[in-house]
Design a protein around this motif. Structure first.
Motif, PDB file in Angstrom:
ATOM      1  N   ARG A 143      14.294  13.171 -12.070  1.00 46.92           N
ATOM      2  CA  ARG A 143      14.430  12.332 -13.254  1.00 46.92           C
ATOM      3  C   ARG A 143      13.152  12.263 -14.063  1.00 46.92           C
ATOM      4  O   ARG A 143      13.134  11.677 -15.141  1.00 46.92           O
ATOM      5  N   GLY A 144      12.095  12.779 -13.556  1.00 41.82           N
ATOM      6  CA  GLY A 144      10.822  12.706 -14.261  1.00 41.82           C
ATOM      7  C   GLY A 144      10.225  11.322 -14.249  1.00 41.82           C
ATOM      8  O   GLY A 144       9.374  11.019 -15.091  1.00 41.82           O
ATOM      9  N   ASP A 145      10.652  10.460 -13.279  1.00 43.69           N
ATOM     10  CA  ASP A 145      10.121   9.103 -13.176  1.00 43.69           C
ATOM     11  C   ASP A 145       8.946   9.083 -12.196  1.00 43.69           C
ATOM     12  O   ASP A 145       9.046   9.649 -11.096  1.00 43.69           O
ATOM     13  N   TYR A 146       7.864   8.447 -12.612  1.00 46.96           N
ATOM     14  CA  TYR A 146       6.790   8.268 -11.638  1.00 46.96           C
ATOM     15  C   TYR A 146       7.049   6.977 -10.878  1.00 46.96           C
ATOM     16  O   TYR A 146       7.580   6.010 -11.429  1.00 46.96           O
ATOM     17  N   GLN A 147       6.692   6.951  -9.589  1.00 51.24           N
ATOM     18  CA  GLN A 147       7.030   5.829  -8.718  1.00 51.24           C
ATOM     19  C   GLN A 147       5.980   5.699  -7.616  1.00 51.24           C
ATOM     20  O   GLN A 147       5.117   6.571  -7.440  1.00 51.24           O
ATOM     21  N   LEU A 148       6.115   4.587  -6.859  1.00 50.69           N
ATOM     22  CA  LEU A 148       5.208   4.332  -5.743  1.00 50.69           C
ATOM     23  C   LEU A 148       6.006   4.407  -4.441  1.00 50.69           C
ATOM     24  O   LEU A 148       6.999   3.707  -4.270  1.00 50.69           O
ATOM     25  N   ILE A 149       5.571   5.283  -3.532  1.00 51.96           N
ATOM     26  CA  ILE A 149       6.183   5.363  -2.198  1.00 51.96           C
ATOM     27  C   ILE A 149       5.432   4.369  -1.301  1.00 51.96           C
ATOM     28  O   ILE A 149       4.284   4.591  -0.905  1.00 51.96           O
ATOM     29  N   VAL A 150       6.090   3.249  -0.983  1.00 55.06           N
ATOM     30  CA  VAL A 150       5.448   2.157  -0.248  1.00 55.06           C
ATOM     31  C   VAL A 150       5.425   2.485   1.254  1.00 55.06           C
ATOM     32  O   VAL A 150       6.448   2.865   1.829  1.00 55.06           O
ATOM     33  N   GLU A 151       4.266   2.315   1.859  1.00 55.45           N
ATOM     34  CA  GLU A 151       4.118   2.537   3.303  1.00 55.45           C
ATOM     35  C   GLU A 151       3.822   1.247   4.059  1.00 55.45           C
ATOM     36  O   GLU A 151       4.026   1.167   5.264  1.00 55.45           O
ATOM     37  N   HIS A 152       3.325   0.210   3.361  1.00 58.13           N
ATOM     38  CA  HIS A 152       2.994  -1.065   3.997  1.00 58.13           C
ATOM     39  C   HIS A 152       3.288  -2.181   3.005  1.00 58.13           C
ATOM     40  O   HIS A 152       3.009  -2.051   1.805  1.00 58.13           O
ATOM     41  N   MET A 153       3.838  -3.320   3.523  1.00 56.05           N
ATOM     42  CA  MET A 153       4.176  -4.438   2.652  1.00 56.05           C
ATOM     43  C   MET A 153       3.923  -5.746   3.398  1.00 56.05           C
ATOM     44  O   MET A 153       4.251  -5.880   4.579  1.00 56.05           O
ATOM     45  N   GLU A 154       3.322  -6.725   2.684  1.00 55.07           N
ATOM     46  CA  GLU A 154       3.125  -8.062   3.224  1.00 55.07           C
ATOM     47  C   GLU A 154       3.095  -9.046   2.064  1.00 55.07           C
ATOM     48  O   GLU A 154       2.957  -8.651   0.896  1.00 55.07           O
ATOM     49  N   GLU A 155       3.236 -10.325   2.377  1.00 55.51           N
ATOM     50  CA  GLU A 155       3.197 -11.331   1.331  1.00 55.51           C
ATOM     51  C   GLU A 155       1.829 -11.339   0.665  1.00 55.51           C
ATOM     52  O   GLU A 155       0.800 -11.170   1.309  1.00 55.51           O
ATOM     53  N   ALA A 156       1.819 -11.561  -0.643  1.00 54.63           N
ATOM     54  CA  ALA A 156       0.589 -11.433  -1.420  1.00 54.63           C
ATOM     55  C   ALA A 156      -0.466 -12.431  -0.982  1.00 54.63           C
ATOM     56  O   ALA A 156      -1.649 -12.099  -0.853  1.00 54.63           O
ATOM     57  N   GLY A 157      -0.073 -13.685  -0.685  1.00 52.21           N
ATOM     58  CA  GLY A 157      -1.053 -14.693  -0.285  1.00 52.21           C
ATOM     59  C   GLY A 157      -1.751 -14.316   1.001  1.00 52.21           C
ATOM     60  O   GLY A 157      -2.972 -14.389   1.126  1.00 52.21           O
ATOM     61  N   ILE A 158      -0.952 -13.889   1.978  1.00 54.48           N
ATOM     62  CA  ILE A 158      -1.529 -13.480   3.263  1.00 54.48           C
ATOM     63  C   ILE A 158      -2.447 -12.285   3.083  1.00 54.48           C
ATOM     64  O   ILE A 158      -3.510 -12.188   3.694  1.00 54.48           O
ATOM     65  N   GLY A 159      -2.075 -11.396   2.267  1.00 57.55           N
ATOM     66  CA  GLY A 159      -2.897 -10.204   2.046  1.00 57.55           C
ATOM     67  C   GLY A 159      -4.245 -10.539   1.468  1.00 57.55           C
ATOM     68  O   GLY A 159      -5.271  -9.982   1.871  1.00 57.55           O
ATOM     69  N   LEU A 160      -4.299 -11.459   0.518  1.00 56.67           N
ATOM     70  CA  LEU A 160      -5.571 -11.843  -0.074  1.00 56.67           C
ATOM     71  C   LEU A 160      -6.454 -12.554   0.940  1.00 56.67           C
ATOM     72  O   LEU A 160      -7.666 -12.311   1.013  1.00 56.67           O
ATOM     73  N   LEU A 161      -5.851 -13.447   1.717  1.00 57.00           N
ATOM     74  CA  LEU A 161      -6.643 -14.131   2.740  1.00 57.00           C
ATOM     75  C   LEU A 161      -7.187 -13.159   3.776  1.00 57.00           C
ATOM     76  O   LEU A 161      -8.344 -13.274   4.200  1.00 57.00           O
ATOM     77  N   GLN A 162      -6.361 -12.214   4.166  1.00 61.09           N
ATOM     78  CA  GLN A 162      -6.806 -11.233   5.144  1.00 61.09           C
ATOM     79  C   GLN A 162      -7.946 -10.391   4.582  1.00 61.09           C
ATOM     80  O   GLN A 162      -8.901 -10.062   5.291  1.00 61.09           O
ATOM     81  N   ARG A 186       0.864  -1.175   0.000  1.00 61.94           N
ATOM     82  CA  ARG A 186       0.000   0.000   0.000  1.00 61.94           C
ATOM     83  C   ARG A 186       0.901   1.224   0.000  1.00 61.94           C
ATOM     84  O   ARG A 186       1.867   1.298   0.766  1.00 61.94           O
ATOM     85  N   GLY A 187       0.588   2.175  -0.866  1.00 56.90           N
ATOM     86  CA  GLY A 187       1.418   3.367  -0.955  1.00 56.90           C
ATOM     87  C   GLY A 187       0.731   4.462  -1.751  1.00 56.90           C
ATOM     88  O   GLY A 187      -0.442   4.353  -2.121  1.00 56.90           O
ATOM     89  N   ARG A 188       1.476   5.509  -2.030  1.00 62.12           N
ATOM     90  CA  ARG A 188       0.937   6.644  -2.787  1.00 62.12           C
ATOM     91  C   ARG A 188       1.781   6.832  -4.054  1.00 62.12           C
ATOM     92  O   ARG A 188       3.008   6.749  -4.030  1.00 62.12           O
ATOM     93  N   VAL A 189       1.086   7.132  -5.130  1.00 61.18           N
ATOM     94  CA  VAL A 189       1.744   7.347  -6.431  1.00 61.18           C
ATOM     95  C   VAL A 189       2.234   8.781  -6.495  1.00 61.18           C
ATOM     96  O   VAL A 189       1.511   9.720  -6.144  1.00 61.18           O
ATOM     97  N   THR A 190       3.487   8.952  -6.943  1.00 60.25           N
ATOM     98  CA  THR A 190       4.068  10.278  -7.039  1.00 60.25           C
ATOM     99  C   THR A 190       5.079  10.291  -8.183  1.00 60.25           C
ATOM    100  O   THR A 190       5.246   9.281  -8.895  1.00 60.25           O
ATOM    101  N   VAL A 191       5.744  11.430  -8.375  1.00 59.98           N
ATOM    102  CA  VAL A 191       6.769  11.599  -9.412  1.00 59.98           C
ATOM    103  C   VAL A 191       8.072  12.017  -8.752  1.00 59.98           C
ATOM    104  O   VAL A 191       8.077  12.923  -7.905  1.00 59.98           O
ATOM    105  N   TYR A 192       9.147  11.348  -9.105  1.00 60.61           N
ATOM    106  CA  TYR A 192      10.478  11.771  -8.672  1.00 60.61           C
ATOM    107  C   TYR A 192      10.951  12.832  -9.661  1.00 60.61           C
ATOM    108  O   TYR A 192      11.404  12.537 -10.778  1.00 60.61           O
ATOM    109  N   GLU A 193      10.799  14.102  -9.282  1.00 56.41           N
ATOM    110  CA  GLU A 193      10.958  15.223 -10.197  1.00 56.41           C
ATOM    111  C   GLU A 193      12.339  15.323 -10.832  1.00 56.41           C
ATOM    112  O   GLU A 193      12.458  15.672 -12.030  1.00 56.41           O
TER     113      GLU A 193
END
Length: 439
Positions: free
Chosen positions: A86-105, A77-84
């Motif tokens: 270089r002009g690259d858009y990126q995701l600033i991640v605030e929360h991370m968990e394994e995909a399987g666990i996340g779906l079950l939860q 889970r994060g917010r989409v932004t631009v790294y000015e």
């Protein structure tokens, strides 16, 4: 025509993206993972067709539930932004968990909201446990640690309670149908006072069979109260919310359905201690009352009254003496006053009569004074007789003696005398001197 600088364009694009997307959930595979000395994480999330650069700064990655590695499927889970720069858009991640666990939860949360909306978790439908439990049914694996904990606790607390085990798998694909069969068997037999559905701790996948909607709804048909004791205290399942009572562990569930014999013994001991303490306090109060009565008795003792009467006699004698003195003074004053009046009038014809009257008065004064003094002496002798009744001299008549030293001090203790000391002994018949012999 508006002309942007590169910086302005990247800045406006960043603002538009951040306002348009905000926070998003994203699932993908990690690649190009890097963890420099700064403590930040940099990685790429990709799927079959696309990829996006991601950054997870140190303050957030310290709370991450998983350590990133290339090839790992994760849910972030994060917010989409631009790294000015270089002009690259990126995701600033605030929360991370394994995909399987996340779906079950996510599935767990959706099902919990659904069932709660139907009122299946309502406290009003929860049934209390029976006051006297003689037989307990346990739905669990017959070889797991949970049943061993339950049996050990019940044997220790109240071995008179019977336990019936309805065996079932508690993990894996076969667990859900076996759990439902065990529940149907327990409902049909209806031979226990309460049911415990339990297993030991594990991951979300391990406990997933107890999050099955059909298993949860089946608990509503139980003819007796149901206790759910799934996993550890931090683990929650759908069965925990639907059951009449949730226990944090299998051992805690066993404690809920048994009465601790040792606790009953301790309670009895406490009551005995309270009874002993109450009796002790009552005895102390009675003892205190007895002491108060003893003090009052001492205050009313005849010896104390004799002492007070003796002091009162001394006061009366002093008052008699003062009254005699005042009477004599008054008589003298009246005589002097009469003489002065006689001298003032001094007629010759009244002189002889006055002299005669004066002579009579002079003759009566001694008689009156003598009669009055005689009366006072009689009263004084009566008082002295009363005083003599409580006098120490009467004690001497009974064979006792008063011992004094040369200064006249009364000797009451042997320690007040010394060897060869001269002493005076007063007895009823008189007084004589003695000398203390050396030991």
């Amino acid at each position: 025509m508006s002309i942007y600088t590169v910086t302005q364009l990247n800045s406006d694009i960043r603002k538009a993206i951040e306002q348009g997307f905000g926070h998003v959930w994203l699932m993908g595979e990690i690649s190009n993972f890097a963890a420099p000395n700064s403590g930040h994480w940099y990685l790429t999330l990709k799927d079959e067709r696309a990829q996006i650069r991601c950054a997870m700064f140190r303050g957030n990655n310290q709370r991450a539930k998983v350590r990133p590695q290339n090839g790992l499927q994760v849910l972030v889970r994060g917010r989409v932004t631009v790294y000015e720069p270089r002009g690259d858009y990126q995701l600033i991640v605030e929360h991370m968990e394994e995909a399987g666990i996340g779906l079950l939860q996510q599935q767990f949360e959706q099902l919990k909201v659904k069932l709660a909306a139907e009122g299946l978790f309502a406290q009003e439908r929860k049934r209390p446990l029976p006051e006297h439990i003689r037989r307990v049914g346990v739905i669990t694996s017959p070889t797991g640690a949970a049943i061993q904990d339950v049996l050990a606790v019940m044997k220790r607390r109240d071995p008179s309670v019977d336990v019936i085990i309805y065996p079932t798998a508690v993990q894996g694909d076969a667990a859900i149908p076996q759990i439902k069969n065990a529940l149907h068997t327990a409902f049909q037999r209806n031979e226990v006072d309460v049911l415990i559905v339990t297993r030991g701790g594990g991951s979300l996948e391990d406990l997933w069979c107890f999050n099955d909607e059909q298993v949860g709804r089946l608990l509503l048909d139980a003819p007796v109260p149901v206790i759910s004791a799934i996993g550890h205290e931090v683990d929650f399942t759908i069965c925990d919310f639907i059951a009449d009572l949730r226990a944090p562990t299998p051992s805690a569930a066993a404690e809920q359905v048994t009465q601790d014999r040792s606790a009953q013994v301790n309670r009895l001991q406490q009551l005995q201690q309270r009874l002993a303490t109450g009796q002790k306090r009552r005895i102390e109060r009675q003892h205190s009352l007895l002491q108060q009565l003893q003090i009052r008795l001492n205050q009313q003792h005849p010896q104390r009254q004799l002492q007070q009467q003796s002091q009162r006699l001394d006061e009366l004698l002093a008052r008699v003496y003062r009254a005699q003195q005042r009477t004599l003074v008054n008589q003298q004053q009246r005589r002097q006053h009469a003489i002065q009046r006689l001298q003032q009038v001094h007629p010759q014809r009244e002189l002889s009569r006055a002299q005669q009257k004066l002579s009579q008065i002079q003759q009566r004064i001694p008689l009156v004074a003598e009669a009055w003094l005689k009366q006072q002496h009689q009263r004084q002798r009566a008082l002295l007789h009363a005083l003599n009744l409580v006098s120490p001299l009467n004690t001497l008549d009974r064979g006792y003696a008063i011992v004094r030293d040369e200064e006249g001090h009364v000797i009451t203790q042997p320690e007040q005398t010394q060897a060869e000391q001269k002493l005076s002994v007063k007895v009823a018949g008189g007084e004589f001197n003695v000398r203390k012999c050396s030991e």
